[in-house]
Design an enzyme around this catalytic site. Sequence first.
Site, PDB file in Angstrom:
ATOM      1  N   GLU A  75      59.507  41.044  -2.504  1.00  8.32           N
ATOM      2  CA  GLU A  75      60.568  40.664  -3.453  1.00  8.32           C
ATOM      3  C   GLU A  75      61.176  39.321  -3.053  1.00  8.32           C
ATOM      4  OE1 GLU A  75      61.910  41.089  -6.116  1.00  8.32           O
ATOM      5  OE2 GLU A  75      62.219  43.152  -6.724  1.00  8.32           O
ATOM      6  N   ASP A  76      61.781  38.633  -3.992  1.00 11.35           N
ATOM      7  CA  ASP A  76      62.517  37.426  -3.633  1.00 11.35           C
ATOM      8  C   ASP A  76      63.934  37.759  -3.188  1.00 11.35           C
ATOM      9  OD1 ASP A  76      62.902  38.240  -6.238  1.00 11.35           O
ATOM     10  OD2 ASP A  76      63.380  36.264  -6.994  1.00 11.35           O
TER      11      ASP A  76
ATOM     12  N   PHE B 110      75.623  32.428  -6.283  1.00 13.77           N
ATOM     13  CA  PHE B 110      74.557  32.351  -7.284  1.00 13.77           C
ATOM     14  C   PHE B 110      73.466  31.420  -6.756  1.00 13.77           C
ATOM     15  CE2 PHE B 110      73.998  33.003 -12.030  1.00 13.77           C
ATOM     16  CZ  PHE B 110      72.639  32.740 -11.985  1.00 13.77           C
TER      17      PHE B 110
ATOM     18  N   ARG C 164      63.534  27.385 -10.936  1.00 17.61           N
ATOM     19  CA  ARG C 164      62.677  28.115  -9.996  1.00 17.61           C
ATOM     20  C   ARG C 164      61.871  27.147  -9.129  1.00 17.61           C
ATOM     21  NH1 ARG C 164      62.201  33.637 -11.586  1.00 17.61           N
ATOM     22  NH2 ARG C 164      62.323  33.986 -13.818  1.00 17.61           N
TER      23      ARG C 164
HETATM   24  C1  PRP Z   1      65.386  39.548  -9.833  1.00 18.93           C
HETATM   25  C2  PRP Z   1      64.667  39.564  -8.504  1.00 18.93           C
HETATM   26  C3  PRP Z   1      64.609  41.023  -8.160  1.00 18.93           C
HETATM   27  C4  PRP Z   1      65.829  41.598  -8.837  1.00 18.93           C
HETATM   28  C5  PRP Z   1      66.875  41.864  -7.814  1.00 18.93           C
HETATM   29  O1  PRP Z   1      64.455  39.746 -10.840  1.00 18.93           O
HETATM   30  O2  PRP Z   1      63.383  38.997  -8.617  1.00 18.93           O
HETATM   31  O3  PRP Z   1      63.435  41.619  -8.669  1.00 18.93           O
HETATM   32  O4  PRP Z   1      66.303  40.617  -9.774  1.00 18.93           O
HETATM   33  O5  PRP Z   1      68.048  42.312  -8.410  1.00 18.93           O
HETATM   34  P1  PRP Z   1      68.620  43.782  -8.254  1.00 18.93           P
HETATM   35  O6  PRP Z   1      68.598  44.119  -6.800  1.00 18.93           O
HETATM   36  O7  PRP Z   1      70.027  43.633  -8.792  1.00 18.93           O
HETATM   37  O8  PRP Z   1      67.805  44.719  -9.084  1.00 18.93           O
HETATM   38  P2  PRP Z   1      64.712  39.425 -12.374  1.00 18.93           P
HETATM   39  O9  PRP Z   1      64.893  40.720 -13.115  1.00 18.93           O
HETATM   40  O10 PRP Z   1      65.809  38.412 -12.517  1.00 18.93           O
HETATM   41  O11 PRP Z   1      63.316  38.814 -12.816  1.00 18.93           O
HETATM   42  P3  PRP Z   1      62.549  37.505 -12.238  1.00 18.93           P
HETATM   43  O12 PRP Z   1      61.955  37.897 -10.916  1.00 18.93           O
HETATM   44  O13 PRP Z   1      61.522  37.248 -13.268  1.00 18.93           O
HETATM   45  O14 PRP Z   1      63.555  36.388 -12.105  1.00 18.93           O
END
Ligand code: PRP
Length: 181
Positions: free
Chosen positions: A100-101, A153, A166
Site C-alpha cells: 500500500e502507499d 495532506f 502523483r
Molecule cells: C488511498 C490509498 C489507500 C487508501 C488508504 O487510496 O492508496 O489505498 O486510500 O486510506 P484508508 O486507510 O483511509 O482506507 P484511494 O482510494 O485514494 O485510491 P488511489 O490509490 O487510486 O489514490
Amino acid sequence: MEYGKEIAKVLITEAEARKRIAELADQINRDYEGKEYTVVVTLRGAVMFFADLFRQLTGNVDCDFIAVSSYGATTSTTGEVKMSKDLSSPIKGKHIIIVEDIIDTGITLSYLKKMFSAREPASLKVCSFLDKPSRREVEIEGDYIGFTIPNEFVVGYGLDYDQKLRNLPDVCVLAPEVYGG
Ligand code: PRP
C-alpha cells in the site's frame, strides 16, 4: 526539487524514500528467504512504491494488482470499499504481502485483509510506504512501514490530490489553500 505554491513543503525526499525502501527490502528479503511469495499491489497510489521496492526484492516473488477505492467523503467506519479490478490469480495457499502507499483510516486495508483472508492464503502481511495512525478509524496495523507521518495532506510519489500530483518525485504536503483546509 523546487515546487510551485500548491506545495507547502517537502515531507520525505526522493533520497530519503530510497534509503528507507532499501531497508524495508532487506527486511522482507530476510523474512521471506527460501519462500515463494506474491506481492499484491493496490492501484493506483502504491505503484511508485511498488516499483522501487520490487526491484530490490531478491527472492522468488511475483506480483498481482487489485484496484479498490473507498467511498470518499461518505466513508464511515462500516468500511465501504469498492473493488473495480480483482486479482488475476487465486491466492489460496500462497504467501501474500499487500503493498500500500498509505494506511489512513485503515478502512481499505481492513476490507482487503478480510477479503483476502477468506481466500485462505498461507500467510498475509502488509507493507505500507506511509502510515498516518492519528487518522485511524479501524484498528489495524501494517507489518512493514516506511514512514509514520503526521496528519497532513500528502501528495506525490504516487499519492494524489483529485488524481493530480502523483508524479512528484518527493512526498509533499499540499498547501491548505489548494483544498480549502
Ligand atoms: C488511498 C490509498 C489507500 C487508501 C488508504 O487510496 O492508496 O489505498 O486510500 O486510506 P484508508 O486507510 O483511509 O482506507 P484511494 O482510494 O485514494 O485510491 P488511489 O490509490 O487510486 O489514490
